[in-house]
Scaffold this motif. Structure first.
Motif, PDB file in Angstrom:
ATOM      1  N   TYR A  11       0.829  -1.205   0.000  1.00  0.00           N
ATOM      2  CA  TYR A  11       0.000   0.000   0.000  1.00  0.00           C
ATOM      3  C   TYR A  11       0.867   1.260   0.000  1.00  0.00           C
ATOM      4  N   GLU A  12       1.969   1.232   0.729  1.00  0.00           N
ATOM      5  CA  GLU A  12       2.879   2.378   0.738  1.00  0.00           C
ATOM      6  C   GLU A  12       3.499   2.586  -0.638  1.00  0.00           C
ATOM      7  N   GLN A  13       3.853   1.498  -1.308  1.00  0.00           N
ATOM      8  CA  GLN A  13       4.414   1.603  -2.659  1.00  0.00           C
ATOM      9  C   GLN A  13       3.397   2.211  -3.620  1.00  0.00           C
ATOM     10  N   VAL A  14       2.175   1.752  -3.531  1.00  0.00           N
ATOM     11  CA  VAL A  14       1.125   2.285  -4.403  1.00  0.00           C
ATOM     12  C   VAL A  14       0.910   3.763  -4.110  1.00  0.00           C
ATOM     13  N   GLN A  15       0.864   4.112  -2.844  1.00  0.00           N
ATOM     14  CA  GLN A  15       0.630   5.501  -2.463  1.00  0.00           C
ATOM     15  C   GLN A  15       1.731   6.415  -2.992  1.00  0.00           C
ATOM     16  N   GLU A  16       2.935   5.919  -3.095  1.00  0.00           N
ATOM     17  CA  GLU A  16       4.057   6.722  -3.584  1.00  0.00           C
ATOM     18  C   GLU A  16       4.174   6.709  -5.103  1.00  0.00           C
ATOM     19  N   SER A  17       3.400   5.872  -5.777  1.00  0.00           N
ATOM     20  CA  SER A  17       3.510   5.750  -7.228  1.00  0.00           C
ATOM     21  C   SER A  17       3.000   7.002  -7.939  1.00  0.00           C
ATOM     22  N   SER A  18       3.510   7.220  -9.133  1.00  0.00           N
ATOM     23  CA  SER A  18       3.086   8.383  -9.919  1.00  0.00           C
ATOM     24  C   SER A  18       1.623   8.255 -10.341  1.00  0.00           C
ATOM     25  N   GLU A  19       1.158   7.027 -10.558  1.00  0.00           N
ATOM     26  CA  GLU A  19      -0.240   6.838 -10.939  1.00  0.00           C
ATOM     27  C   GLU A  19      -1.181   7.253  -9.809  1.00  0.00           C
ATOM     28  N   PHE A  20      -0.843   6.882  -8.585  1.00  0.00           N
ATOM     29  CA  PHE A  20      -1.677   7.258  -7.448  1.00  0.00           C
ATOM     30  C   PHE A  20      -1.655   8.771  -7.251  1.00  0.00           C
ATOM     31  N   GLN A  21      -0.487   9.376  -7.405  1.00  0.00           N
ATOM     32  CA  GLN A  21      -0.381  10.828  -7.281  1.00  0.00           C
ATOM     33  C   GLN A  21      -1.208  11.524  -8.361  1.00  0.00           C
ATOM     34  N   ASP A  22      -1.202  10.949  -9.571  1.00  0.00           N
ATOM     35  CA  ASP A  22      -2.021  11.489 -10.657  1.00  0.00           C
ATOM     36  C   ASP A  22      -3.503  11.358 -10.315  1.00  0.00           C
ATOM     37  N   LEU A  23      -3.900  10.229  -9.750  1.00  0.00           N
ATOM     38  CA  LEU A  23      -5.288  10.014  -9.344  1.00  0.00           C
ATOM     39  C   LEU A  23      -5.710  11.063  -8.315  1.00  0.00           C
ATOM     40  N   LYS A  24      -4.871  11.295  -7.320  1.00  0.00           N
ATOM     41  CA  LYS A  24      -5.177  12.311  -6.308  1.00  0.00           C
ATOM     42  C   LYS A  24      -5.265  13.701  -6.932  1.00  0.00           C
ATOM     43  N   ARG A  25      -4.346  14.013  -7.848  1.00  0.00           N
ATOM     44  CA  ARG A  25      -4.347  15.322  -8.497  1.00  0.00           C
ATOM     45  C   ARG A  25      -5.628  15.525  -9.294  1.00  0.00           C
ATOM     46  N   ARG A  26      -6.034  14.502 -10.064  1.00  0.00           N
ATOM     47  CA  ARG A  26      -7.254  14.608 -10.861  1.00  0.00           C
ATOM     48  C   ARG A  26      -8.495  14.770  -9.976  1.00  0.00           C
ATOM     49  N   PHE A  27      -8.519  14.021  -8.880  1.00  0.00           N
ATOM     50  CA  PHE A  27      -9.645  14.124  -7.947  1.00  0.00           C
ATOM     51  C   PHE A  27      -9.734  15.528  -7.367  1.00  0.00           C
ATOM     52  N   ARG A  28      -8.610  16.016  -6.874  1.00  0.00           N
ATOM     53  CA  ARG A  28      -8.597  17.333  -6.234  1.00  0.00           C
ATOM     54  C   ARG A  28      -8.845  18.463  -7.232  1.00  0.00           C
ATOM     55  N   ALA A  29      -8.331  18.314  -8.447  1.00  0.00           N
ATOM     56  CA  ALA A  29      -8.489  19.365  -9.455  1.00  0.00           C
ATOM     57  C   ALA A  29      -9.963  19.575  -9.812  1.00  0.00           C
ATOM     58  N   TRP A  30     -10.768  18.550  -9.670  1.00  0.00           N
ATOM     59  CA  TRP A  30     -12.202  18.677  -9.951  1.00  0.00           C
ATOM     60  C   TRP A  30     -12.984  19.007  -8.690  1.00  0.00           C
ATOM     61  N   THR A  31     -12.676  18.317  -7.619  1.00  0.00           N
ATOM     62  CA  THR A  31     -13.475  18.393  -6.403  1.00  0.00           C
ATOM     63  C   THR A  31     -13.338  19.731  -5.679  1.00  0.00           C
ATOM     64  N   PHE A  32     -12.123  20.216  -5.510  1.00  0.00           N
ATOM     65  CA  PHE A  32     -11.954  21.457  -4.751  1.00  0.00           C
ATOM     66  C   PHE A  32     -12.615  22.654  -5.431  1.00  0.00           C
ATOM     67  N   PRO A  33     -12.381  22.904  -6.724  1.00  0.00           N
ATOM     68  CA  PRO A  33     -13.068  24.047  -7.348  1.00  0.00           C
ATOM     69  C   PRO A  33     -14.597  23.898  -7.345  1.00  0.00           C
ATOM     70  N   MET A  34     -15.085  22.690  -7.566  1.00  0.00           N
ATOM     71  CA  MET A  34     -16.533  22.479  -7.579  1.00  0.00           C
ATOM     72  C   MET A  34     -17.119  22.709  -6.185  1.00  0.00           C
ATOM     73  N   THR A  35     -16.408  22.292  -5.164  1.00  0.00           N
ATOM     74  CA  THR A  35     -16.873  22.521  -3.793  1.00  0.00           C
ATOM     75  C   THR A  35     -16.937  24.014  -3.492  1.00  0.00           C
ATOM     76  N   VAL A  36     -15.900  24.740  -3.877  1.00  0.00           N
ATOM     77  CA  VAL A  36     -15.883  26.192  -3.658  1.00  0.00           C
ATOM     78  C   VAL A  36     -17.035  26.850  -4.415  1.00  0.00           C
ATOM     79  N   ALA A  37     -17.224  26.470  -5.674  1.00  0.00           N
ATOM     80  CA  ALA A  37     -18.302  27.060  -6.480  1.00  0.00           C
ATOM     81  C   ALA A  37     -19.661  26.783  -5.848  1.00  0.00           C
ATOM     82  N   PHE A  38     -19.886  25.552  -5.402  1.00  0.00           N
ATOM     83  CA  PHE A  38     -21.169  25.229  -4.796  1.00  0.00           C
ATOM     84  C   PHE A  38     -21.381  25.997  -3.497  1.00  0.00           C
TER      85      PHE A  38
END
Length: 109
Positions: A11-38
């Motif tokens: 799990y630590e290896q996955v969490q440090e992987s570039s794919e997981f970091q990309d997943l977090k970035r994509r999630f946050r890039a959509w979720t945070f602005p939408m939350t602020v707008a709402f």
């Protein structure tokens, strides 16, 4: 190494992987602005209801006023955001998350 330690390591290896970091970035890039707008949209409704009563009381059609329309649009916007997030997740998040899940399942068996 125990099974539990091995699983934690995977799990630590996955969490440090570039794919997981990309997943977090994509999630946050959509979720945070939408939350602020709402939240801004919701607070606008609350503020107008409290301090712009004349505006909110303007009748548009019969007994239907601006305040009622804005209130109903709160529900509409909530459902639209949920629908939009579902589409976003299906196209941008789920493929990466599925790949990571399969990798973890293979390594922990």
């Amino acid at each position: 190494m125990t099974t539990r330690e091995h699983d934690a390591s995977v799990y630590e290896q996955v969490q440090e992987s570039s794919e997981f970091q990309d997943l977090k970035r994509r999630f946050r890039a959509w979720t945070f602005p939408m939350t602020v707008a709402f939240l801004v949209w919701y607070l606008l409704y609350v503020v107008l209801s409290g301090w712009a009563r004349d505006f909110m009381g303007i009748k548009l059609l019969g007994e239907i006023n601006v305040g009622l329309v804005f209130g109903l649009l709160q529900f509409v916007s909530t459902f639209l955001i949920a629908w939009a997030y579902s589409r976003h997740a299906e196209r941008k998040l789920d493929p990466i998350a599925d790949k990571l899940r399969h990798e973890v399942e293979e390594k922990t068996q």
